[in-house]
Design an enzyme around this catalytic site. Structure first.
Site, PDB file in Angstrom:
ATOM      1  N   HIS A   1       1.878  -9.925 -54.692  1.00 23.47           N
ATOM      2  CA  HIS A   1       0.834  -8.890 -54.661  1.00 23.47           C
ATOM      3  C   HIS A   1       0.373  -8.684 -56.095  1.00 23.47           C
ATOM      4  CE1 HIS A   1       2.046  -7.648 -50.515  1.00 23.47           C
ATOM      5  NE2 HIS A   1       3.224  -8.114 -50.929  1.00 23.47           N
TER       6      HIS A   1
ATOM      7  N   GLU B   1      10.624  -7.538 -42.559  1.00 21.79           N
ATOM      8  CA  GLU B   1      11.195  -7.094 -43.846  1.00 21.79           C
ATOM      9  C   GLU B   1      12.130  -5.925 -43.533  1.00 21.79           C
ATOM     10  OE1 GLU B   1       8.282  -5.523 -46.614  1.00 21.79           O
ATOM     11  OE2 GLU B   1       9.633  -5.725 -48.340  1.00 21.79           O
TER      12      GLU B   1
ATOM     13  N   ASP C   1       7.038 -11.369 -54.867  1.00 19.74           N
ATOM     14  CA  ASP C   1       6.546 -10.152 -54.201  1.00 19.74           C
ATOM     15  C   ASP C   1       5.836  -9.209 -55.188  1.00 19.74           C
ATOM     16  OD1 ASP C   1       6.055  -8.618 -51.961  1.00 19.74           O
ATOM     17  OD2 ASP C   1       8.109  -7.916 -51.682  1.00 19.74           O
TER      18      ASP C   1
HETATM   19  N1  ADE Z   1       2.966  -4.276 -50.535  1.00 16.93           N
HETATM   20  C1  ADE Z   1       3.392  -4.725 -51.712  1.00 16.93           C
HETATM   21  N2  ADE Z   1       4.643  -5.194 -51.594  1.00 16.93           N
HETATM   22  C2  ADE Z   1       5.003  -5.062 -50.304  1.00 16.93           C
HETATM   23  C3  ADE Z   1       6.163  -5.383 -49.559  1.00 16.93           C
HETATM   24  N3  ADE Z   1       7.242  -5.940 -50.101  1.00 16.93           N
HETATM   25  N4  ADE Z   1       6.177  -5.064 -48.255  1.00 16.93           N
HETATM   26  C4  ADE Z   1       5.125  -4.503 -47.689  1.00 16.93           C
HETATM   27  N5  ADE Z   1       4.005  -4.180 -48.339  1.00 16.93           N
HETATM   28  C5  ADE Z   1       3.939  -4.476 -49.639  1.00 16.93           C
HETATM   29 ZN    ZN Z   2       5.023  -8.489 -50.000  1.00 19.95          ZN
END
Ligand code: ADE
Ligand code: ZN
Length: 335
Positions: free
Chosen positions: A16, A197, A275
């Protein structure tokens, strides 16, 4: 092992861009834009990066991105990331951004996409790092908002390769977004989604069957469902696993217990990713280093993970072969 990982050619597929916002740059841009941050210093901000679940992180992540106002801000953020990963021999990146996190606070879609895209174009020229941009829908918002965002993206279609789904997972299953993902597929976008997750295996099934994803972002809770594991292995569905994120957000208690070795044993197509590296304590190489001990520092497995990253990327077959050959050449030169 550190130097082996450092020079290993690799791709990043789960990143991200707003999660690369280092406190130092955040303070710099806040000053440039005359914005008061709710933290006294870079150190105070670092200290706040102590999370016990995904939502703790998201609250601070959305607060941080509020500093991004101009196209130059998005450019500078993206460029800082590229400089970091260029030093890590990252050869290809597929970057997420969260348009709703910007549009909803009055920053235009154009401002964000143009800043990110021009930095990536400059990075291709200067560092030879190829790229793709994936826009994610925020799953805590409703589907109509996602549809409006998809409409905003259409004029920028040539700059965006795919559509994803992120933010607060629990209570926001993929099924909530079945319609907008159908539209995104019709428009020709590649499809990915965060699933498993924190959410149950059911969310992974929904991402596969309803959204028709081409990769699962995270996918950790698939480990609870042997039938699902078999399916993911059979379909060779790529999983973008994020080890430091998993420990920092308490998805995994301790790196020693990370499911990666079991994922590999089950025959899953696993890739390693960072991430939100500014928040989770490491970029791509630090993630490879973090998991190296639990795969017995096996260079062949590290190389397999790197090859998987190229093979799972949204690039042509010839690009895949060329980049995978870079990994093979690297291994051959060592032996
Ligand atoms: N936005 C940024 N990182 C994230 C993650 N690990 N899980 C969900 N949304 C996100
Ligand atoms: Zn993510």
């Amino acid at each position: 092992m550190k130097s082996f990982i450092k020079s290993l050619p690799k791709a990043e597929l789960h990143l991200h861009i707003e999660g690369t916002f280092e406190p130092e740059l955040m303070f710099e841009l806040a000053a440039r834009n005359n914005i008061e941050l709710p933290f006294e210093s870079v150190e105070a901000l670092h200290k706040a990066y102590d999370f016990s679940q995904l939502q703790d992180f998201l609250d601070i992540y959305y607060q941080g991105m509020n500093v991004l106002r101009t196209e130059q801000d998005f450019y500078d953020l993206t460029w800082a990331y590229l400089e970091k990963v260029n030093a890590q021999n990252v050869r290809h990146v597929e970057i997420f951004f969260d348009p709703q996190g910007h549009v909803d606070r009055g920053i235009s879609f154009e401002t964000a996409i143009n800043g990110i895209h021009s930095a990536l174009t400059a990075g291709l020229k200067e560092f030879d790092i190829s790229f793709g941009i994936i826009m994610c829908f925020l799953r805590h918002l409703d589907e109509d908002d996602a549809i409006k965002t998809l409409e905003l993206a259409i004029p920028h279609k040539e700059k965006i390769i795919g559509v994803g789904l992120d933010s607060s997972e629990m209570g926001h299953p993929p099924s909530k977004f079945e319609g907008v993902f159908a539209k995104a597929r019709e428009a020709g976008f590649h499809i990915v989604a965060h699933a498993g997750e924190e959410g149950p295996p059911e969310y992974i099934y929904e991402a596969l069957d309803l959204l028709k994803v081409e990769r699962i972002d995270h996918g950790n809770t698939a480990m609870q469902d042997p039938t699902l594991l078999k399916r993911l292995a059979k379909e060779q569905m790529p999983l973008t696993v994020c080890p430091l994120s998993n420990t920092k957000l308490c998805v995994v208690g301790d790196m020693k217990n990370h499911p990666l070795p079991h994922m590999l044993e089950a025959g899953l197509k696993v890739t390693i990713n960072s991430d939100d590296p500014a928040y989770f304590g490491g970029y791509l190489n630090e993630n490879y280093e973090a998991i190296s001990p639990i795969i017995n520092d096996d260079k062949n497995i590290l190389a397999l993970l790197a090859k998987n990253s190229f093979d799972s990327a949204f690039i042509s077959a010839s690009e895949k072969s060329r980049l995978i050959a870079e990994v093979d050449d690297y291994l051959n030169k060592l032996s």
